[in-house]
Scaffold this active site. Structure first.
Site, mmCIF file in Angstrom:
data_model
loop_
_atom_site.group_PDB
_atom_site.id
_atom_site.type_symbol
_atom_site.label_atom_id
_atom_site.label_comp_id
_atom_site.label_asym_id
_atom_site.label_seq_id
_atom_site.Cartn_x
_atom_site.Cartn_y
_atom_site.Cartn_z
ATOM 1 N N PRO F 2 0.816 -1.211 0.000
ATOM 2 C CA PRO F 2 0.000 0.000 0.000
ATOM 3 C C PRO F 2 0.856 1.269 0.000
ATOM 4 O O PRO F 2 1.811 1.380 0.785
ATOM 5 C CB PRO F 2 -0.800 -0.095 1.306
ATOM 6 C CG PRO F 2 -0.893 -1.544 1.584
ATOM 7 C CD PRO F 2 0.383 -2.121 1.097
ATOM 8 N N THR F 3 0.602 2.116 -0.957
ATOM 9 C CA THR F 3 1.302 3.404 -1.036
ATOM 10 C C THR F 3 0.266 4.501 -0.847
ATOM 11 O O THR F 3 -0.750 4.510 -1.538
ATOM 12 C CB THR F 3 1.988 3.540 -2.403
ATOM 13 O OG1 THR F 3 2.929 2.473 -2.573
ATOM 14 C CG2 THR F 3 2.717 4.863 -2.516
#
Lengths: 71, 71, 71, 71, 71, 71
Positions: F2-3
């Site tokens: 997850p960014t």
């Protein structure tokens, strides 16, 4: 104003998405002392066959087939 | 050079999309005094079940079901 | 909801920026039949020494120096 | 850290995508003298009916139909 | 069409930026069999005090001061 | 993977930024059941004179001057 974009692999459940936007909104509101009502969160889903680290598709690294022609 | 990205909910008609890129291009060209031929517009569609304000998914706020596993 | 991101080279005047966000907002509201009050526009400025076409920095193509260490 | 986002039209083969992430990773690692293992590449596919130059959808310019309601 | 956005820490030399856009353009053109003249590359610089992994700012992880009020 | 990208107005203190990335990382890790070490957060600062709602620059709405030529 704070606008948050969360890029993540597809496949999460609706409930995970609800929890994600709620908890991220609370985190932003608390740390920046802003009204949660002004915080926007956008989920952007991506696929392992469109994501690479070290030059290798994550789908390949995980031994998954790379679908052809599907988004 | 000006590149314009328009993020909007899916569901618009092809004609709305044609009008959108034409009118936005004209707006950029007029305000910045640039050649319309150099203006690029990109439409990025998103879904209400991936967008939240105030910690609540817009689909929930609108009483819509959140599809599971679909993009 | 429509959120518009305009990427353009730096150097425009405040008035050009005012005209840009007003005209782009009108264009989006008219084409998508949405309330202008719900349209957001974000200006993102970039530099010629950070932008390339055909493998050549635009600053080089324009014979400009490439500043070192400045944003 | 370097993170690379490649926006391109859909329709490429899995092998083209593999070559793309590998060659782009090598290019970044070589030019910036960084470890390829730290380079991330993200492919973002778009459609001609969501992309415009000079105010005209690319799908219209290519004489393609604009699908209604599909992503 | 392919548009490439490279996010990286600031501080690279002009020559590194020239090499980066040239080599990345070649990599995209070769892997996707497209004309290099149609490939765009955008460099987006960021700072360690605006980037975090595992909840820790990279500047903190590297023992660097976090400038206040500077971009 | 997850960014998270957080777009916000400039002017926050280093401590607010530390709290922001820590709390957002925890929120993502908890809701998606992922290892916090794999969560990346990127802060992107913007200015009121580059942001508009309803066709009006926020700096104008707040009665602030619009700096000319500065980023």
């Amino acid at each position: 104003m704070p606008t948050v974009k969360v890029e993540m692999f597809s496949g999460r459940t609706p409930q995970q998405k609800r929890d994600l936007v709620r908890l991220v909104t609370d985190a932003v509101a608390e740390s920046l002392s802003v009204d949660p009502a002004g915080v926007r969160v956008q989920i952007v889903e991506t696929e392992r066959h469109h994501s690479a680290v070290g030059g290798v598709l994550r789908s390949d690294a995980a031994g998954e087939a790379v679908p052809f022609g599907t988004p």
